[in-house]
Motif scaffolding. Structure first.
Motif, PDB file in Angstrom:
ATOM      1  N   UNK A   1       2.621   9.776   4.317  1.00  0.00           N
ATOM      2  CA  UNK A   1       2.755  10.780   3.423  1.00  0.00           C
ATOM      3  C   UNK A   1       2.384  10.198   1.962  1.00  0.00           C
ATOM      4  N   UNK A   2       2.612  10.822   0.905  1.00  0.00           N
ATOM      5  CA  UNK A   2       2.279  10.315  -0.399  1.00  0.00           C
ATOM      6  C   UNK A   2       2.685   8.903  -0.930  1.00  0.00           C
ATOM      7  N   UNK A   3       4.026   8.497  -0.181  1.00  0.00           N
ATOM      8  CA  UNK A   3       4.378   7.352  -0.532  1.00  0.00           C
ATOM      9  C   UNK A   3       4.166   6.002   0.248  1.00  0.00           C
ATOM     10  N   UNK A   4       2.958   6.588   1.001  1.00  0.00           N
ATOM     11  CA  UNK A   4       2.242   5.694   2.272  1.00  0.00           C
ATOM     12  C   UNK A   4       3.204   5.222   3.447  1.00  0.00           C
ATOM     13  N   UNK A   5       4.093   6.151   3.916  1.00  0.00           N
ATOM     14  CA  UNK A   5       4.940   5.877   4.767  1.00  0.00           C
ATOM     15  C   UNK A   5       4.105   6.451   6.076  1.00  0.00           C
ATOM     16  N   UNK A   6       4.495   5.812   7.255  1.00  0.00           N
ATOM     17  CA  UNK A   6       3.977   6.352   8.522  1.00  0.00           C
ATOM     18  C   UNK A   6       4.691   7.451   8.923  1.00  0.00           C
TER      19      UNK A   6
ATOM     20  N   UNK B   1      -5.245  -0.778  19.731  1.00  0.00           N
ATOM     21  CA  UNK B   1      -4.198  -0.528  18.741  1.00  0.00           C
ATOM     22  C   UNK B   1      -3.966  -1.808  17.739  1.00  0.00           C
ATOM     23  N   UNK B   2      -4.335  -2.763  18.154  1.00  0.00           N
ATOM     24  CA  UNK B   2      -3.876  -3.894  17.260  1.00  0.00           C
ATOM     25  C   UNK B   2      -4.775  -4.067  16.202  1.00  0.00           C
ATOM     26  N   UNK B   3      -6.156  -3.647  16.291  1.00  0.00           N
ATOM     27  CA  UNK B   3      -6.897  -3.430  15.281  1.00  0.00           C
ATOM     28  C   UNK B   3      -6.561  -2.238  14.286  1.00  0.00           C
ATOM     29  N   UNK B   4      -6.065  -1.499  14.826  1.00  0.00           N
ATOM     30  CA  UNK B   4      -5.779  -0.198  14.145  1.00  0.00           C
ATOM     31  C   UNK B   4      -4.612  -0.467  13.147  1.00  0.00           C
ATOM     32  N   UNK B   5      -3.448  -1.120  13.865  1.00  0.00           N
ATOM     33  CA  UNK B   5      -2.379  -1.537  13.007  1.00  0.00           C
ATOM     34  C   UNK B   5      -2.745  -2.203  11.885  1.00  0.00           C
ATOM     35  N   UNK B   6      -3.657  -3.283  12.121  1.00  0.00           N
ATOM     36  CA  UNK B   6      -4.111  -4.087  11.141  1.00  0.00           C
ATOM     37  C   UNK B   6      -4.846  -3.233   9.865  1.00  0.00           C
ATOM     38  N   UNK B   7      -5.613  -2.241  10.378  1.00  0.00           N
ATOM     39  CA  UNK B   7      -6.168  -1.653   9.276  1.00  0.00           C
ATOM     40  C   UNK B   7      -5.106  -0.651   8.698  1.00  0.00           C
ATOM     41  N   UNK B   8      -4.377  -0.207   9.416  1.00  0.00           N
ATOM     42  CA  UNK B   8      -3.255   0.766   8.718  1.00  0.00           C
ATOM     43  C   UNK B   8      -2.265  -0.089   8.104  1.00  0.00           C
ATOM     44  N   UNK B   9      -1.636  -1.277   8.250  1.00  0.00           N
ATOM     45  CA  UNK B   9      -1.265  -2.141   7.335  1.00  0.00           C
ATOM     46  C   UNK B   9      -1.940  -2.367   6.025  1.00  0.00           C
TER      47      UNK B   9
ATOM     48  N   UNK C   1      -4.087  -0.415   4.811  1.00  0.00           N
ATOM     49  CA  UNK C   1      -4.304   0.830   3.717  1.00  0.00           C
ATOM     50  C   UNK C   1      -2.847   1.214   3.295  1.00  0.00           C
ATOM     51  N   UNK C   2      -1.671   0.616   3.901  1.00  0.00           N
ATOM     52  CA  UNK C   2      -0.457   0.708   3.393  1.00  0.00           C
ATOM     53  C   UNK C   2       0.088  -0.259   2.493  1.00  0.00           C
ATOM     54  N   UNK C   3      -1.011  -1.467   2.261  1.00  0.00           N
ATOM     55  CA  UNK C   3      -0.540  -2.468   1.321  1.00  0.00           C
ATOM     56  C   UNK C   3       0.497  -3.242   1.841  1.00  0.00           C
ATOM     57  N   UNK C   4       0.471  -3.523   3.063  1.00  0.00           N
ATOM     58  CA  UNK C   4       1.417  -4.353   3.709  1.00  0.00           C
ATOM     59  C   UNK C   4       0.898  -5.583   4.649  1.00  0.00           C
ATOM     60  N   UNK C   5       1.746  -6.665   4.641  1.00  0.00           N
ATOM     61  CA  UNK C   5       1.132  -7.943   5.313  1.00  0.00           C
ATOM     62  C   UNK C   5       1.320  -7.498   6.896  1.00  0.00           C
ATOM     63  N   UNK C   6       0.349  -7.581   7.579  1.00  0.00           N
ATOM     64  CA  UNK C   6       0.048  -7.074   9.105  1.00  0.00           C
ATOM     65  C   UNK C   6       1.388  -7.609   9.765  1.00  0.00           C
ATOM     66  N   UNK C   7       1.578  -8.751   9.496  1.00  0.00           N
ATOM     67  CA  UNK C   7       3.093  -8.965  10.557  1.00  0.00           C
ATOM     68  C   UNK C   7       4.304  -8.450   9.913  1.00  0.00           C
TER      69      UNK C   7
END
Ligand code: FES
Ligand code: FES
Lengths: 152, 754
Positions: free
Chosen positions: B482-487, B543-551, B553-559
């Protein structure tokens, strides 16, 4: 007739001189510690010593071994207490174990030339030996450990 | 044979009485065929072995033998399973004789190596067997001494009566104990009282391994044994048309060349009876080299097999499977997969309203991941010994699941199961490949035909090009933010040749409100089979590559991003049937975060990738550190955290995790089996790149979560997340994301981006 000296024993064999040493060891002499993995010098499972040098027995014709000294894993040490064998046990290197005799024979040839190999030396000398189970780190460590044993 | 004199009648009697409870079993025919070598050294003809439960045998002079029930392929069950028995039995481990058990599902349980199940499925039965045997020995002593059993204690293979100072060895009471019915419900030790379990013990076969003893199937030999090989068609989708063996038969040592049908038309196959070729061209001779040479002289014509049908009765019931005839080529397979990916697929799971979530998304991230077929490449190629006569069959060699293969042998040989004896040797690797018993059926039919003991050997080329591969996979992952970068939405659509990899009920299912999983499959004549952590080994990469890329994009630490999702899955799970335990999943991430010094300044110099995964009941996370060496990203260190419950043999368990890490790095960087016109393009290690010592990390630190959960399995779980961690680390090293396996060939031109 081909006359072979293997592990200090002499054998006279009536085989096709083109037969790879590997299959002479395994099929004719029951020295099955030397393993078949690829048959084309790619995996190192079949490593033995020919006049002290590590060779791939799968591509070594038995005629090339005639008159030379062959050492296999069975003859590496009379009591199976070569420092490498001890180090291998100490670090419990093996998983399936299939590659390990070839690894030990490659490592033994390395230590003979270089009693204190670095990681880099080990990597270079052992790059011809595949371990499908991935025990490489323990092999590297065991070679260092055996080198240290040799020093003492 | 090690049968004592006059034992036949007694033995028959006692064997049947053994079924009613503990019995006496005098002989141990298994392995008697190993004439040379150490396997028979323990078998002294004069020993009287009293059987105390199916797993334990004791002599009057207190030799104690524990049978390992499960096939050994490097996961170290020869040591860890007997350790579990010994823990409850109360014996001195250093004096225990460990032996591979015979194939006997009545006495020794399911005897199946795979699915990370060995320790998990035997944990309770082996503890119960050990405890029951200890109790039988105590009762035996109580009867002998005429004392109440409560006053006796057992310790290190001895029984004590403290009050009177009496003591005796287990052996002294073995004969009496063997007549006592196996007690049920004997109290088991609490985990905190374990003395042997959780303490590292060395591989019981270590000495034999380093001295080259004949442990493996390929080492097995019998008097008069012939060597057999099969000339397989050069491509999937081809079959034998005709052959001329005149020249081959003239070659020295060759005794026979013939055609052999493997499965009769219409034969119902079990789920693990997969075979690639049914018309076999067999060459038999005296020695391996002679047979190899003669094969070169065969004149063979092959023809397209066309479409064929198999009747499979597997886990999902009986069905007719149509095997297409097309000769497949990798580039065309890829195109076909893209086509299928755009078609409607089978819905596997849906939570909330994913369509609306994606429609309303401020940002959609979509990525597609691909992976090729993989060959197992066990170091010991497929082989098996068979000696089939009119009324019985003996088979000896490396296999993972004798109980699954026995019915197949029974069918192809027309012999009842009790006339078929299967002996399991140590395996030079398995990885799932040796769960498929076609090569036993081949060996058996060849022996039956030539009326001699035969060892069937696959050359490396035969082995690598035969099939039973890890399938070829693809998956497209989409995330709605969403606009707030929530999944707000998550969608995975995956497919494969001939199977997809999607586990619909695994993370991040349960952590996202709107979730959709779909899948499709393309039939093929390229055979596939279980490969270390089936399906998961692809999912965890994608999936784990995608989550990394997602994190990112969301400006989050992957862990932290994963931990947030897991918190959600725990506190307020979405949907039903979530397969994973969010706490244990988070636990391995937290542990690897701590142990790797994830946020520490001194580690900034590494290109670090993280990934975690749950499969086969256990949890694993890795941080993999790459550095740049000679302009190329090179793996330097690995930190691993695993939760598999109680760890029976910690050092051996670490070894297995180290192996899984290396295996994962190797396959992620190099593994690929491709096809051209149906023919495998890699047929030996000069074309199929395997990871070698110089490409391995300097250091792998393995950490286990400490808890008292019954063991949940270890062979597979650490393997899948390695792929994801490698891809994510490579991204940090090169600034490029990696979507297609293997990654290695894409690195040669890679420049460090930052
Ligand atoms: S068998 Fe000789 S190198 Fe592989
Ligand atoms: S230990 Fe299995 S191949 Fe090396």
């Amino acid at each position: 007739m081909i006359s072979l000296t293997i592990n200090n024993k002499t054998y006279n064999l009536d085989v096709d001189p083109a037969t790879p040493l590997l299959w002479v060891l395994r099929d004719h002499l029951d020295l099955v510690g030397t393993k078949y993995g690829c048959g084309m010098a790619q995996c190192g499972a079949c490593t033995v010593h020919l006049n002290g040098e590590a060779v791939r027995s799968c591509v070594t014709r038995v005629s090339q071994a005639a008159g030379k000294k062959v050492v296999t894993i069975e003859g590496l040490s009379e009591t199976n207490e070569h420092p490498l064998q001890k180090a291998w046990l100490e670090l419990d290197v093996a998983q399936c174990g299939y590659c390990q005799t070839g690894q030990i024979m490659s490592a033994a040839a390395l230590l003979r030339k270089n009693s204190h190999p670095t990681d880099k030396d080990i990597d270079a000398a052992m790059a011809g030996n595949i371990c499908r189970c991935g025990t490489y780190l323990r092999i590297r460590e065991a070679i260092h450990l055996a080198a240290d044993m040799g020093k003492k | 044979m090690s049968q004592p004199n006059n034992s036949v009648n007694r033995r028959t009697f006692l064997k049947s009485s053994a079924l009613a409870g503990g019995g006496l079993l005098l002989s141990f025919t298994f392995l008697s065929a190993f004439k040379k070598g150490e396997l028979s050294a323990d078998l002294e003809a004069e020993d009287q072995w009293y059987e105390i439960t199916g797993y334990i045998k004791i002599t009057p002079d207190n030799k104690i033998k524990i049978l390992n029930p499960n096939p050994e392929f490097g996961q170290n069950v020869m040591t860890s399973l007997p350790m579990i028995v010994a823990e409850e039995l109360e014996v001195d481990w250093t004096k225990i004789i460990v032996e591979m058990g015979p194939h006997d599902n009545v006495k020794l349980g399911p005897q199946f190596t795979g699915g990370s199940n060995s320790v998990r499925m035997y944990w309770k039965p082996l503890r119960e067997a050990g405890a029951a045997a200890r109790q039988m020995l105590l009762l035996g002593a109580a009867q002998t001494w005429n004392l109440p059993v409560e006053e006796l204690t057992a310790k290190a293979g001895m029984i004590y009566h403290e009050k009177s100072g009496k003591s005796g060895t287990y052996g002294e009471f073995a004969s009496r104990a063997a007549t006592i019915p196996i007690p049920k419900g004997v109290k088991l030790k609490e985990a905190k009282n374990f003395k042997l379990v959780r303490n590292s013990q060395k591989n019981v076969e270590g000495q034999k391994i380093v001295s080259g003893k004949p442990l493996f199937g390929i080492d097995y030999k019998q008097e008069g044994m012939l060597i057999a090989m099969i000339e397989h068609p050069p491509a999937f989708g081809m079959k034998l048309k005709s052959f001329d063996a005149t020249e081959a038969l003239k070659m020295p040592g060759i005794t026979d060349v013939f055609r052999q049908t493997l499965y009769e038309p219409g034969m119902e196959q079990g789920g693990f009876d997969t075979r690639t070729f049914n018309e076999l061209l067999v060459v038999v001779g005296k020695t391996t080299w002679e047979v190899m040479n003669a094969r070169k002289k065969l004149k063979v014509s092959w023809e397209p097999a066309g479409e064929t049908k198999d009747i499979i009765n597997g886990r999902t019931g009986k069905k007719e499977v149509v095997v297409p005839g097309k000769l497949e080529t990798t580039s065309e397979q890829r195109k076909l997969m893209q086509e299928y990916a755009n078609r409607p697929a089978q819905q596997l799971r849906k939570d909330g309203d994913p369509e609306t979530a994606f429609k309303n998304a401020a940002q959609i991230i979509e990525r597609t991941y691909n992976a090729p077929f993989l060959a197992h490449n066990c170091m010991e190629p497929m082989n098996f010994f068979a000696h089939v006569t009119a009324d019985k069959a003996l088979l000896v060699g490396p296999l993972q699941a004798p109980a699954w293969t026995e019915p197949l042998l029974s069918k192809v040989l027309g012999l009842p199961a009790d006339k078929i004896e299967i002996q399991m040797t140590r395996m030079g690797g398995g990885f799932g490949r040796r769960a498929y018993g076609h090569y036993l059926a081949e060996a058996a039919l060849i022996s039956k035909k030539v009326k001699a003991p035969v060892k069937l050997i696959y050359t490396r080329e035969d082995d690598m090009t035969y099939g039973i591969y890890r399938p070829m996979y693809t998956a497209t992952y989409r995330a709605a933010l969403d606009a707030n970068k929530n999944l707000i939405g998550f969608h995975v659509k995956g497919g494969g040749i001939p199977e997809h990899a999607i586990h619909a009920n695994r993370f991040p299912a349960g952590a996202v409100d709107n979730y959709l999983a779909e899948a499709w499959e393309i039939p093929s004549n390229i055979t596939i089979g279980a490969f270390r952590a089936p399906r998961s080994n692809f999912n965890a990469a994608a999936e784990q590559s995608f989550l990394d890329e997602l994190a990112e994009a969301m400006g989050k630490d992957p862990i932290d991003f994963r931990l947030e999702l897991l918190k959600r899955a725990k506190e307020n799970p979405v949907g039903k049937n979530n397969e994973y335990d969010a706490d244990r999943y988070a636990g391995v991430l937290q542990l690897v975060k701590e142990k790797s010094g994830w946020n520490k300044e001194e580690n900034k110099k590494y290109s670090r990738g993280v990934a975690a995964y749950f499969c086969h009941n256990s949890y694993a996370a890795h941080v993999i550190d790459f550095i740049n060496k000679d302009g190329k990203p090179t793996v330097e260190r690995v930190f691993s955290a695993v939760d598999c419950g109680i760890v029976v043999n910690p050092d051996a368990a670490s070894n297995m995790v180290e192996g899984a890490v290396i295996d994962g790095i190797g396959n992620a960087l190099y593994g690929a089996l491709t096809h051209k016109e149906g023919a495998a393009e890699q047929n030996n290690f000069h074309r199929y790149k395997m990871i070698r010592m110089n490409e391995t990390p300097r250091q792998i630190d393995v950490h286990f979560v400490q808890n008292d959960i019954d063991p949940t399995g270890l062979g597979e779980p650490p393997f899948p997340p390695v792929f994801g961690a490698v891809a994510n680390a490579l991204y940090r090293a090169t600034g490029k994301r990696y979507y297609d396996q293997p990654y290695g060939p894409q690195l040669n031109s890679a420049k460090r981006a930052f």
